[in-house]
Enzyme design. Structure first.
Site, PDB file in Angstrom:
ATOM      1  N   ASP A 148      10.761  49.194   3.357  1.00  0.00           N
ATOM      2  CA  ASP A 148       9.319  49.249   3.069  1.00  0.00           C
ATOM      3  C   ASP A 148       8.771  47.966   2.460  1.00  0.00           C
ATOM      4  OD1 ASP A 148      10.403  49.404   0.447  1.00  0.00           O
ATOM      5  OD2 ASP A 148       8.636  50.486  -0.225  1.00  0.00           O
ATOM      6  N   GLU A 149       9.527  46.902   2.508  1.00  0.00           N
ATOM      7  CA  GLU A 149       9.140  45.734   1.719  1.00  0.00           C
ATOM      8  C   GLU A 149       9.486  44.439   2.456  1.00  0.00           C
ATOM      9  OE1 GLU A 149      11.175  45.791  -2.033  1.00  0.00           O
ATOM     10  OE2 GLU A 149      10.647  43.704  -2.468  1.00  0.00           O
ATOM     11  N   ASP A 157       4.676  45.837  -0.181  1.00  0.00           N
ATOM     12  CA  ASP A 157       5.614  46.871  -0.630  1.00  0.00           C
ATOM     13  C   ASP A 157       4.896  48.221  -0.551  1.00  0.00           C
ATOM     14  OD1 ASP A 157       7.574  48.390  -1.760  1.00  0.00           O
ATOM     15  OD2 ASP A 157       7.436  47.497  -3.757  1.00  0.00           O
TER      16      ASP A 157
HETATM   17  N1  DCP Z   1      15.158  53.686  -2.707  1.00  0.00           N
HETATM   18  C1  DCP Z   1      16.371  54.319  -2.914  1.00  0.00           C
HETATM   19  N2  DCP Z   1      17.094  54.091  -4.062  1.00  0.00           N
HETATM   20  C2  DCP Z   1      16.612  53.249  -5.012  1.00  0.00           C
HETATM   21  C3  DCP Z   1      15.374  52.608  -4.817  1.00  0.00           C
HETATM   22  C4  DCP Z   1      14.667  52.860  -3.648  1.00  0.00           C
HETATM   23  O1  DCP Z   1      16.818  55.063  -2.053  1.00  0.00           O
HETATM   24  N3  DCP Z   1      17.316  53.039  -6.142  1.00  0.00           N
HETATM   25  C5  DCP Z   1      14.397  53.972  -1.473  1.00  0.00           C
HETATM   26  C6  DCP Z   1      13.364  55.010  -1.686  1.00  0.00           C
HETATM   27  C7  DCP Z   1      12.073  54.273  -1.729  1.00  0.00           C
HETATM   28  C8  DCP Z   1      12.333  53.042  -0.892  1.00  0.00           C
HETATM   29  O2  DCP Z   1      13.731  52.795  -1.014  1.00  0.00           O
HETATM   30  O3  DCP Z   1      10.992  55.042  -1.220  1.00  0.00           O
HETATM   31  C9  DCP Z   1      11.526  51.852  -1.335  1.00  0.00           C
HETATM   32  O4  DCP Z   1      11.895  51.453  -2.639  1.00  0.00           O
HETATM   33  P1  DCP Z   1      10.852  50.944  -3.709  1.00  0.00           P
HETATM   34  O5  DCP Z   1      11.627  50.366  -4.825  1.00  0.00           O
HETATM   35  O6  DCP Z   1       9.813  50.077  -3.043  1.00  0.00           O
HETATM   36  O7  DCP Z   1      10.166  52.284  -4.237  1.00  0.00           O
HETATM   37  P2  DCP Z   1       8.975  53.113  -3.668  1.00  0.00           P
HETATM   38  O8  DCP Z   1       8.392  52.486  -2.442  1.00  0.00           O
HETATM   39  O9  DCP Z   1       9.444  54.515  -3.503  1.00  0.00           O
HETATM   40  O10 DCP Z   1       7.945  53.096  -4.851  1.00  0.00           O
HETATM   41  P3  DCP Z   1       6.971  51.932  -5.341  1.00  0.00           P
HETATM   42  O11 DCP Z   1       5.604  52.480  -5.161  1.00  0.00           O
HETATM   43  O12 DCP Z   1       7.320  51.700  -6.762  1.00  0.00           O
HETATM   44  O13 DCP Z   1       7.251  50.734  -4.462  1.00  0.00           O
HETATM   45 MG    MG Z   2       7.917  50.477  -2.370  1.00  0.00          MG
END
Ligand code: DCP
Ligand code: MG
Length: 404
Positions: A104-105, A9
């Protein structure tokens, strides 16, 4: 060992990509989503912004209140999609199956290619290193004996994390005294129910498993298994036909009270749903309408129809739902298809079922588009494709508002 699974992730994905491409943003609280003067939510934010309490899905005004000195930016989806493809290339080099959960996951099944636990851990470290060297981004990686544990492991040391959970016993040891919310199938509502009967930790679930199953039924069985570290799900590469529903929604920049404008927005949203459904070759038997009113109250209404993905049928059904819903100022409107399958009942066409209807769906659609063209001066012939991209859909509807 039955399976060895890696969960990867990316850290603060959208934000990290922007910071990589503009180092002047480094160290700043960066918030990707709407801008503070607009309506909408936070997509994600840098870890610096998280210190202020900002998080994904938070209303942008709230984010601004918490972090007025943050840098606010719109997302660049094309860029993130491109990075995502590069990530897939790295991941797929080591996995016999990859299941993408988001841009991203992913879960990676490395059982065969690794051949041993040590090699699997080596692969996980290599993925981290290559992600840094080749893409200039950090990720968190978990290695474990099952999917749930791998996900838990990747979250354990986030950001830039690395963690191993080799066995079921290790998983249980780690989780036993934690809040039930650590079991990722326990969402806020389920947690409230369990707290309601005094179940707060994973240990409580283990000790009172019959009550959990009694309270939550099938979901309770699954949660109970998870509390014991049992998760036999396989990594299953994403197949588009797995999609159970397809929906599109839109937040207006200003509340809308004009029902005709709402209906016209529904037509565009329905067209977008049709295109998505067509892309994955699915038909739906249920139509949903979602409304968020100006006071943030949400309603969802749905009804069943003969399987279809025709925009005009989705639209007509959604309009019926809209007309029966409370008529108040609307902030967000969405439409979706659910109960999807690829059985092409579409062959049994609406006009076959209801032969009294004079017009075919295509005629009705054409008529609807001509009406929009006359009413707003929109030219659908030239730019249909573009209208369905998120940003353009917004602009089109704001344009319609001004020209109605
Ligand atoms: N995303 C979004 N709306 C959400 C959750 C996420 O648009 N409610 C998008 C933005 C994030 C991406 O999806 O960058 C990946 O989601 P993650 O939950 O993995 O969050 P992040 O990668 O940003 O942060 P983390 O470091 O907690 O994984
Ligand atoms: Mg993420």
């Amino acid at each position: 060992m039955d399976q060895i699974i890696i969960h990867v992730d990316m850290d603060a994905f959208y934000a990290s990509v922007e910071i990589r491409d503009d180092p002047s943003l480094k160290g700043k609280p960066l918030i990707i989503g709407s801008l503070p003067r607009e309506r909408g939510v936070v997509a994600t934010c840098s870890y610096e912004a998280r210190k202020f309490g900002v998080h994904s899905a938070m209303n942008i005004k709230e984010a601004y209140r918490l972090c007025p000195n943050g840098v606010f930016m719109h997302p660049n989806f094309d860029k993130y999609r491109a990075v995502s493809s590069q990530l897939h290339e790295i991941w797929n080099a080591y996995a016999s199956a990859s299941e993408y959960i988001a841009l991203d996951e992913a879960y990676l099944d490395v059982t065969e290619k690794a051949g041993s636990w040590e090699n699997a851990c080596e692969i996980a470290r290599t993925i981290k290193r290559r992600t840094g060297d080749e893409l200039g981004l950090t990720c968190s990686v978990g290695v474990a004996y099952c999917k749930s544990a791998a996900k838990t492991a990747s979250e354990e040391k986030k950001p830039d994390g690395y963690f191993e959970i080799p066995t079921q016993a290790d998983f249980v040891d780690l989780m036993i005294d934690r809040d039930i919310r650590v079991l990722y199938t326990v969402g806020a509502k389920t947690a409230e129910k369990l707290y309601g009967i005094g179940i707060r930790t994973v240990r409580d679930i283990q000790q009172r498993k019959d009550e959990v199953i009694h309270l939550l039924g099938k979901q309770g069985q699954w949660i109970t298994q998870l509390a014991f570290g049992i998760d036999e799900r396989k990594v299953s590469p994403y197949k588009p036909e797995d999609a159970k529903s397809i929906s599109r929604e839109l937040t207006f920049q200003e509340d809308v009270t004009d029902i005709e404008l709402l209906k016209d927005a529904l037509l565009l949203l329905s067209m977008s749903v049709e295109r998505r459904a067509a892309r994955v070759e699915l038909y739906g038997e249920g139509v949903t309408l979602k409304l968020t009113y100006a006071d943030m109250k949400n309603i969802t209404r749905s009804s069943m129809i003969p399987p279809t993905r025709s925009a005009i049928r989705i639209y007509e059904e959604a309009v019926k739902l809209l007309e029966r819903a409370p008529q108040r100022a609307v902030r967000l409107i969405g439409v979706g298809l659910y109960h999807m399958s690829n059985e092409s009942w579409e062959q049994l066409r609406f006009e076959d079922i209801l032969p009294s209807e004079a017009q075919t769906p295509k005629d009705r659609m054409d008529a609807a588009l001509i009406r929009l063209n006359k009413k707003y001066g929109l030219d659908f012939a030239g730019n249909l494709d573009r209208i369905f991209q998120g940003e353009t859909m917004y602009k089109t509807i704001e344009y319609m508002r001004k020209h109605s």
